[in-house]
Design an enzyme around this catalytic site. Sequence first.
Site, mmCIF file in Angstrom:
data_model
loop_
_atom_site.group_PDB
_atom_site.id
_atom_site.type_symbol
_atom_site.label_atom_id
_atom_site.label_comp_id
_atom_site.label_asym_id
_atom_site.label_seq_id
_atom_site.Cartn_x
_atom_site.Cartn_y
_atom_site.Cartn_z
ATOM 1 N N GLY A 1 2.998 7.008 7.335
ATOM 2 C CA GLY A 1 2.433 8.224 6.769
ATOM 3 C C GLY A 1 0.987 8.459 7.204
ATOM 4 O O GLY A 1 0.607 9.586 7.533
ATOM 5 N N SER A 2 0.189 7.414 7.216
ATOM 6 C CA SER A 2 -1.228 7.579 7.562
ATOM 7 C C SER A 2 -1.391 8.084 8.988
ATOM 8 O O SER A 2 -2.159 9.023 9.243
ATOM 9 C CB SER A 2 -1.981 6.248 7.396
ATOM 10 O OG SER A 2 -1.862 5.783 6.079
ATOM 11 N N ASN B 1 0.844 11.346 -4.893
ATOM 12 C CA ASN B 1 1.254 9.948 -5.029
ATOM 13 C C ASN B 1 0.809 9.303 -6.340
ATOM 14 O O ASN B 1 1.379 8.315 -6.752
ATOM 15 C CB ASN B 1 0.737 9.115 -3.846
ATOM 16 C CG ASN B 1 -0.713 9.369 -3.545
ATOM 17 O OD1 ASN B 1 -1.132 10.507 -3.331
ATOM 18 N ND2 ASN B 1 -1.505 8.314 -3.534
ATOM 19 N N GLN C 1 5.590 11.310 -0.395
ATOM 20 C CA GLN C 1 6.203 11.043 -1.711
ATOM 21 C C GLN C 1 7.423 11.926 -1.968
ATOM 22 O O GLN C 1 8.167 11.686 -2.915
ATOM 23 C CB GLN C 1 5.181 11.275 -2.829
ATOM 24 C CG GLN C 1 4.058 10.251 -2.873
ATOM 25 C CD GLN C 1 4.522 8.865 -3.302
ATOM 26 O OE1 GLN C 1 5.507 8.721 -4.032
ATOM 27 N NE2 GLN C 1 3.836 7.847 -2.838
ATOM 28 N N SER D 1 7.149 8.672 5.496
ATOM 29 C CA SER D 1 7.015 7.237 5.704
ATOM 30 C C SER D 1 8.207 6.512 5.098
ATOM 31 O O SER D 1 8.555 6.740 3.937
ATOM 32 C CB SER D 1 5.721 6.761 5.051
ATOM 33 O OG SER D 1 5.575 5.374 5.235
ATOM 34 N N HIS E 1 8.841 3.426 4.077
ATOM 35 C CA HIS E 1 8.773 2.449 2.982
ATOM 36 C C HIS E 1 8.639 3.078 1.601
ATOM 37 O O HIS E 1 8.622 2.382 0.596
ATOM 38 C CB HIS E 1 7.679 1.398 3.234
ATOM 39 C CG HIS E 1 6.267 1.857 3.013
ATOM 40 N ND1 HIS E 1 5.562 1.532 1.887
ATOM 41 C CD2 HIS E 1 5.422 2.588 3.780
ATOM 42 C CE1 HIS E 1 4.336 2.030 1.971
ATOM 43 N NE2 HIS E 1 4.223 2.680 3.107
ATOM 44 N N THR F 1 5.939 0.792 22.918
ATOM 45 C CA THR F 1 7.368 0.485 22.833
ATOM 46 C C THR F 1 7.879 0.794 21.430
ATOM 47 O O THR F 1 7.255 0.408 20.437
ATOM 48 C CB THR F 1 7.601 -1.001 23.168
ATOM 49 O OG1 THR F 1 7.092 -1.231 24.478
ATOM 50 C CG2 THR F 1 9.075 -1.365 23.107
ATOM 51 N N CYS G 1 -4.415 2.155 -2.613
ATOM 52 C CA CYS G 1 -5.622 2.060 -1.802
ATOM 53 C C CYS G 1 -6.876 2.009 -2.653
ATOM 54 O O CYS G 1 -7.873 1.433 -2.263
ATOM 55 C CB CYS G 1 -5.707 3.251 -0.865
ATOM 56 S SG CYS G 1 -4.115 3.735 -0.234
#
Length: 394
Positions: A69-70, A150, A178, A198, A200, A236, A323
């Site tokens: 996401g970042s 989030n 989210q 993202s 995860h 890769t 964070c």
Amino acid sequence: MIYLDNAGTTELSKSALDAMMPYLTREYGNASSLHSSGQRSKEALETAREDIAKCLNASPREIYFTSGGSESDNQAILSAAELGAKKNKKHIISSKFEHHAVLHTLKKLEKQGYKVTYLDVYENGIIHLDDLESAITEETCLVTIMFANNEIGTIQPIKEIGEICRKHGVLFHTDAVQAVGHINVDVKDQCIDMLSLSAHKFHGPKGIGVLYAKQGILLTNLIEGGAQERGRRGGTENIAGIVGMAQALKDAVKELDEVSKQETKLRDKLIESLGKIPHSSLNGDAKLRLSNNFNMCFEGIEGESLLLLLDDAGICASSGSACTSGSLDPSHVLLAIGRPHEVAHGSLRLTLSKYTTEEEIDYVIKKVPEVVEYLRKMSPVWDELEKGKKQHIL
Ligand SMILES: *Cc1c(COP(=O)(O)O)cnc(C)c1O
């Protein structure tokens, strides 16, 4: 362990892990290699791209794999800024409570001479469309507003935002990290030009994500290298991660209605029960929020102490974003919705997943009031409030 920090990250599903296993073991060919092992990896890569595109109602050509996401947020914003600069348009519109991947990228652009308008999100955690429309000028090159927050889970009127941007010919990016896998996302219908997601956050693996960019948008490279991702992102490809992400997303989209119904029921039970704790208040709109998000402030306590005691009781919770935890600054999200500093410190975020059970929630509903009461007894601030030396805010 009762895991209620699913906005921080989620458990990798068995289904995603199974899909990944061959690419973590025998299928290790480089997707750029011409031999058959490489070509099998290439095929897995392109199938995953098609599957993910389908889940978003995009075309596979519009899907770029990133590290998460970042990175997607950074690349989307910097690309739009660069495109804008070419036309002398150096104004960006965002909101006050974006993820730091967005806010810090915008701060960097401000230092380079861009102007950024941060829209108010008001007490309920939702922007006003009038504010957006009146902030747009001839110089505006990008609107970047998150799909769902989030910390407090509030959902923005994304389609309406997209329509306003289209009407004014301004690019629209949304951080949907989210949202994807949790609510319906359709980039065409919702008029989204760029979107970050993202894996995860929906039971896929960490370190892999997508930047969707509508056909015709020229992305700026953050990583130079080979010709991967149509030359827009060197390196890769993480085939196992990509395959796991595609599987997790297909599962999430398929189970979406059922899971959100179950989560909503448990979330509302939390809101109702924990809302009975005196001098507490829900953060963000009660209805226009993610089905898995509970976030409440309790007056007179420190969120960090609450977290530690809940951890001792076997509950993994959070006070806000992963964070900012660990830092003493109150959450910028809670400040943005108008919570005063002293109240913002006493927040608790519980975020559910498809694996959360009613028994777990019942245990939390029993435990949280005990811990809050215990902490308040020891708190000098609470003592002052009780003795009337200080006014209650909540
Ligand atoms: C988690 C999160 C991110 C960051 O995603 P990573 O894959 O961890 O880099 C960005 N935006 C929001 C809204 C998030 O919840």
